[in-house]
Design a protein around this motif. Sequence first.
Motif, PDB file in Angstrom:
ATOM      1  N   LEU A  47       0.748  -1.390  -0.029  1.00 47.00           N
ATOM      2  CA  LEU A  47       0.212  -0.127  -0.332  1.00 47.00           C
ATOM      3  C   LEU A  47       0.868   1.242  -0.364  1.00 47.00           C
ATOM      4  O   LEU A  47       2.297   0.950   0.772  1.00 47.00           O
ATOM      5  N   VAL A  52      -6.386   7.789  -1.872  1.00 46.30           N
ATOM      6  CA  VAL A  52      -8.109   6.979  -2.017  1.00 46.30           C
ATOM      7  C   VAL A  52      -9.225   7.808  -2.645  1.00 46.30           C
ATOM      8  O   VAL A  52      -9.964   8.996  -2.144  1.00 46.30           O
ATOM      9  N   GLN A 135      -9.295   1.256  -5.965  1.00 44.42           N
ATOM     10  CA  GLN A 135      -7.628   1.668  -6.295  1.00 44.42           C
ATOM     11  C   GLN A 135      -6.906   2.712  -7.499  1.00 44.42           C
ATOM     12  O   GLN A 135      -7.518   2.355  -8.106  1.00 44.42           O
ATOM     13  N   SER A 148      -2.930   2.312  -3.551  1.00 43.67           N
ATOM     14  CA  SER A 148      -4.040   3.022  -3.089  1.00 43.67           C
ATOM     15  C   SER A 148      -4.350   2.170  -2.198  1.00 43.67           C
ATOM     16  O   SER A 148      -5.325   0.584  -1.699  1.00 43.67           O
ATOM     17  N   GLU A 149      -5.593   2.525  -0.725  1.00 42.93           N
ATOM     18  CA  GLU A 149      -6.617   1.833   0.402  1.00 42.93           C
ATOM     19  C   GLU A 149      -8.003   2.312  -0.705  1.00 42.93           C
ATOM     20  O   GLU A 149      -8.341   3.009  -1.657  1.00 42.93           O
ATOM     21  N   TRP A 150      -8.063   1.025  -0.936  1.00 43.48           N
ATOM     22  CA  TRP A 150      -9.886   0.750  -1.283  1.00 43.48           C
ATOM     23  C   TRP A 150     -10.568   1.809  -0.959  1.00 43.48           C
ATOM     24  O   TRP A 150     -10.595   2.023   0.481  1.00 43.48           O
TER      25      TRP A 150
END
Length: 377
Positions: A47, A52, A135, A148-150
Amino acid sequence: MEKMEVPHVEHNLRSPTSPCVDLKPLENLHLCDREGTQSADSGVGELDDLPVPHQISISNITCDSFKISWDSDARGKERITHYFIDLNKKENKKENKFKHKDVPTKLVAKAVPLPMTVRGHWFLSPRTDYTVAVQTATKQADGDYAVSEWSQVIEFCTADYSSVHLNQLLQKAEVIAGRMLPLTVLYRNQEEEYFNQARDSQCHRMLPAVKDNSGSHGSPISGKLEGVFFSCNTEFNTGKPPQDSPYGPYRFQVQAEVLFNQNTNLYFGDFYCMYTAYHYVILVLAPEGSKGDLFCKGRLPALDRSNNRFLTCVEGEDGTLSFQHAQDVTLELVYTEPVDLSLGTVAAISGHQLRSSSTVNAKKDPSCKICNISVGR
């Protein structure tokens, strides 16, 4: 346009909706009408502090495409090279599942200006609930991705067939309709209790009911159009309705001109089969200006009542009407208004009840090359 990028099976993308999913290569997918995508020959890294996506927006939904856009922080935006889109059918234990349609799909696209069009009949079905999350990613020198984070998970439902798709179905149905045979009556078979209820509690009328979900998954009439179903096919050797029926041992029979005449509009509704050699065509009979007629206008292809390949009504010089039906398809007619029993007769038939021939909530064969179009069932 290049092919969409789909990560290889040996590299798992962690999904926002499931812990870990093995990816299957899907062919002939198209994503985005602005810029193509490339093949993914690498895995996913750690990550990263990439923006995001948030405020996901789905728009311009069709039966096999949608547009997606989102907001994101400006920080790190310049490093984004790709978007990962996690697209899944929403869980429904009762839905008609089959083959690759059930495979959770991770789509990888080059970063392009938003909104972005997602299109693909191999993984998008009409009238189907989906979940989607996104993402942002950057492709690194070693071929791996930093991601990235979801985003949050968004739900949406694809649309019915458009008039373009229905016209494609219509053209396919016309090819196999066969020669025309004469008919004089329309008929409806049911259990005795059905007709008793019509007499006792419905003022001697058969009332319209919402059409079930049989046939093509994307047909606009399924679960929406109200009507009374009739049949019109005849036996080749007698010219009369068959004595067998899958719907009940009692038959209401009415002269064809009572329900189908110069004040009745005719529409094409569907074309399908149920894993057999028999094909069904659904036509809608809607009195001019009726509620059903208004529903069909703009949604369904209108047919010339005196010149089409399925069911015709022709007025002679003396004003009498004559009728014909297609020989090689089974016609199902939806009449959109109540029908008074006094307009015809109810009597028991002498044949058998062929329950296996019933089309109630029957599912269309998605592999049939005769009655399927490019957007699926």
